[in-house]
Scaffold this motif. Sequence first.
Motif, mmCIF file in Angstrom:
data_model
loop_
_atom_site.group_PDB
_atom_site.id
_atom_site.type_symbol
_atom_site.label_atom_id
_atom_site.label_comp_id
_atom_site.label_asym_id
_atom_site.label_seq_id
_atom_site.Cartn_x
_atom_site.Cartn_y
_atom_site.Cartn_z
ATOM 1 N N THR A 221 -4.398 -0.893 14.137
ATOM 2 C CA THR A 221 -3.974 -0.672 12.760
ATOM 3 C C THR A 221 -4.424 0.696 12.261
ATOM 4 N N PHE B 37 -1.892 7.508 1.410
ATOM 5 C CA PHE B 37 -1.714 6.299 2.209
ATOM 6 C C PHE B 37 -2.922 6.057 3.106
ATOM 7 N N VAL C 74 -1.801 3.469 10.925
ATOM 8 C CA VAL C 74 -1.897 4.077 9.598
ATOM 9 C C VAL C 74 -2.015 5.589 9.712
ATOM 10 N N ASN D 88 -6.008 2.842 2.548
ATOM 11 C CA ASN D 88 -6.196 1.808 3.557
ATOM 12 C C ASN D 88 -7.642 1.641 3.999
ATOM 13 N N LEU E 63 0.131 -2.121 9.149
ATOM 14 C CA LEU E 63 -0.062 -0.872 8.423
ATOM 15 C C LEU E 63 -1.188 -1.003 7.410
ATOM 16 N N GLY E 64 -2.099 -1.915 7.664
ATOM 17 C CA GLY E 64 -3.268 -2.016 6.818
ATOM 18 C C GLY E 64 -2.961 -2.584 5.446
ATOM 19 N N GLY E 65 -3.912 -2.417 4.545
ATOM 20 C CA GLY E 65 -3.721 -2.809 3.163
ATOM 21 C C GLY E 65 -3.262 -4.247 2.993
ATOM 22 N N THR F 172 0.823 -1.202 0.000
ATOM 23 C CA THR F 172 0.000 0.000 0.000
ATOM 24 C C THR F 172 0.859 1.254 0.000
ATOM 25 N N PHE G 33 -9.675 -1.691 3.550
ATOM 26 C CA PHE G 33 -9.169 -2.913 4.167
ATOM 27 C C PHE G 33 -9.587 -3.061 5.630
ATOM 28 N N TYR G 34 -10.143 -2.028 6.231
ATOM 29 C CA TYR G 34 -10.533 -2.126 7.637
ATOM 30 C C TYR G 34 -11.704 -3.081 7.835
ATOM 31 N N ASN H 220 -0.709 -5.643 4.196
ATOM 32 C CA ASN H 220 -0.282 -6.245 5.462
ATOM 33 C C ASN H 220 -1.415 -7.019 6.116
#
Length: 207
Positions: free
Chosen positions: A90, A67, A94, A71, A140-142, A48, A74-75, A144
Amino acid sequence: MTATLSASKPSDTRHSVQEDVFAVVIATAMISFAVMLLRQAGVMTGGTAGIALYLHYTFAVPFGAAFFMLNLPFYYLALRRMGRVFTFKTFCAVGLVAFFSDRHALFIHIDQLQPLYAALVGNALLGVGFLMLFRHKASLGGVNILALYIQDRYGIKAGWLQMGVDISVLLASLTFISLPVLGVSVLGAVLLNFIIAQNHRADRYSA
């Protein structure tokens, strides 16, 4: 005695709220500094963050804003598959990376930065920062989030899956970076994911 020690181990190793907060702040400060190094040298990375850098380089979109927005989708997966605590940590991580990444330039400016150095040092810092977040049940989201979920569900190492995605993002960046810079970017991505694959293992760490 052995049974007693084994039974007490999980509570002894669980991180406190203070430890989680400290780790998330330090990890995100380190990661955002690494992103600054990559940006200064015009080096790409994957995941991401790589997509956010692509938008930054191509359309002059602030990295932090790109960024953070990338993200958001994806949460839902994080909430459904990883739980509320992981999702909250997370989201905070982020947000902090998005905030810190556009603030470092207020305090430091590097006039000359060799791309190979930036790629290796920057991705090493990214790897250490990611490990800190992973070990405190955050990311870090996305990509990950997807990589951690697949590792937990199917046993595929997060680092190897991340590497495949990263290489794809790096190849797409050929539209605006040279082959030598792409080469050092790929080398940095390999280093980053090697660090994660070697160190993020459930059988070696529990907290």
